[in-house]
Design a protein around this motif. Structure first.
Motif, short mmCIF file in Angstrom:
data_model
loop_
_atom_site.label_atom_id
_atom_site.label_comp_id
_atom_site.label_asym_id
_atom_site.label_seq_id
_atom_site.Cartn_x
_atom_site.Cartn_y
_atom_site.Cartn_z
N UNK A 233 0.84 -1.19 0.00
CA UNK A 233 0.00 0.00 0.00
C UNK A 233 0.88 1.24 0.00
N UNK A 234 0.38 2.29 -0.61
CA UNK A 234 1.11 3.57 -0.67
C UNK A 234 0.12 4.71 -0.49
N UNK A 235 0.55 5.71 0.25
CA UNK A 235 -0.26 6.90 0.47
C UNK A 235 0.17 7.96 -0.54
N UNK A 236 -0.77 8.36 -1.42
CA UNK A 236 -0.46 9.27 -2.51
C UNK A 236 -1.29 10.54 -2.38
N UNK A 237 -0.84 11.58 -3.07
CA UNK A 237 -1.60 12.83 -3.13
C UNK A 237 -2.77 12.68 -4.11
N UNK A 238 -3.82 13.47 -3.91
CA UNK A 238 -4.95 13.51 -4.85
C UNK A 238 -5.08 14.92 -5.41
N UNK A 239 -6.06 15.12 -6.29
CA UNK A 239 -6.29 16.44 -6.88
C UNK A 239 -7.01 17.39 -5.93
N UNK A 240 -7.56 16.89 -4.85
CA UNK A 240 -8.19 17.76 -3.86
C UNK A 240 -7.12 18.44 -3.03
N UNK A 241 -7.29 19.72 -2.69
CA UNK A 241 -6.28 20.42 -1.89
C UNK A 241 -5.99 19.71 -0.58
#
Length: 361
Positions: A233-241
């Protein structure tokens, strides 16, 4: 469908084009068809709202009904069948505004926007990977680790000179350098669908519509960098601020297929395979009465000069010119300023604001 919905005209509608946010519980979409059901997980938190963006698009007043019965039927069919909506019409007619209208009325939170240009690729919409940033972060981490070993080897390294477990945990993780695009974020496993605006797809490279087919059909995609990674599993950024999401095994699958609003100015035709997966909606220019109502909605008043400017704008549109609603709103706003004279040099400025966009300057 309840017995009441079966007897009330348009009882199957979930969207009524009012633009009013729900007062009570948010509306629920009926279950999707069996062939449009997805099983992504774990569920994502409720997305944030962005009322400021909706106000910029819809105006502060009541939303003006620009969709007729036929158009409203098509929008509802796309919502219930979980199919993208392909909207065509002249530039500036309000095609992209429909995404914000749906998002506000159904209480679906912030609209995800994917603005298309000639260089846009499918990967841009799904995710980006900052390989250079990761390499620099790892180099900085290793340099800091060497400094720690040199200054305090008994605390920061074991007898072999290797980093302690605490130091290894501070290694920059792969997910920190992956950011999901608007399309990639929309396909995360939310309990309620996200609204995705794919704006001006006709400006894309010829291959992009075909590249979209697999994603639009399967509601899923893979992130190659995470598929090859050793972590589950990896924690990634999303397009939401400030948004994050956990991606497992490098694969993302939605739970509810997003409400995809695709706009096109008709600059080219799309492949038949792409059009088959979308429901087409052609937006017509607003009537004179609708234009007056739109002006009043955005300015919260109907200035004395509004009717003559609306008539001028309406005449230009009917004569075949290419014009945007923004032009009309700008002209009305400018002429309401104190001291502005709509004659001589002032008239030249109004003419510039209402110019035919198809004729360049």
């Amino acid at each position: 469908m309840t017995p009441k919905e079966q007897t009330v005209p348009n009882g199957w509608h979930v969207f009524h084009a009012t633009g009013h946010a729900p007062d009570g519980p948010v509306p629920r979409l009926p279950e999707p068809p069996a062939w449009r059901q997805f099983r992504g997980g774990p569920p994502q938190p409720t997305p944030p709202d962005d009322e400021e963006a909706a106000l910029r698009r819809l105006g502060p007043g009541d939303v003006i009904q620009q969709l007729g019965a036929e158009e409203t039927d098509i929008v509802n069919a796309a919502l219930l069948l979980r199919r993208p909506l392909l909207i065509t019409g002249p530039p500036g007619i309000g095609k992209s505004t429909l995404a914000f209208l749906i998002g506000r009325e159904l209480g679906l939170g912030r609209v995800l926007e994917w603005n298309i240009v000639s260089r846009t690729t499918l990967r841009d919409g799904l995710h980006t990977y900052d390989a250079l940033g990761r390499a620099q972060a790892i180099a900085a981490w290793r340099a800091g680790l060497r400094d720690a070993v040199d200054t305090a080897p008994d605390q920061d390294a074991d007898e072999t000179g290797e980093a302690s477990p605490a130091d290894r945990q501070r290694t920059p993780t792969l997910g920190e350098f992956i950011t999901l695009g608007a399309l990639g974020t929309a396909l995360l496993p939310y309990d309620r669908p996200r609204v995705l605006l794919v704006d001006e797809l006709d400006k894309s490279d010829i291959d992009l519509p075909n590249d979209l087919l697999h994603v639009l059909e399967n509601g899923s995609y893979e992130i190659p960098e995470l598929v090859r990674a050793v972590t589950d599993a990896a924690r990634v950024h999303t397009s939401d601020p400030g948004g994050y999401a956990v991606v497992r095994d490098g694969r993302v699958e939605c739970r509810e297929f997003p409400i995809v609003v695709i706009t096109s100015n008709g600059e080219r035709e799309f492949p038949a395979a792409f059009r088959r997966r979308c429901l087409p909606l052609e937006m017509r220019p607003p009537t004179r009465e609708q234009l007056l109502a739109i002006v009043e909605s955005h300015l919260r008043a109907r200035p004395a000069q509004a009717e003559s400017l609306v008539d001028d704008y309406f005449r230009r549109v009917r004569s075949g010119g290419t014009h945007s609603l923004d032009q009309l709103l700008n002209a009305v706003q400018l002429t309401t300023l104190g001291g502005f004279q709509a004659d001589a040099d002032g008239r030249k400025l109004v003419e510039m604001l209402l110019r035919d966009l198809a004729k360049g300057r």
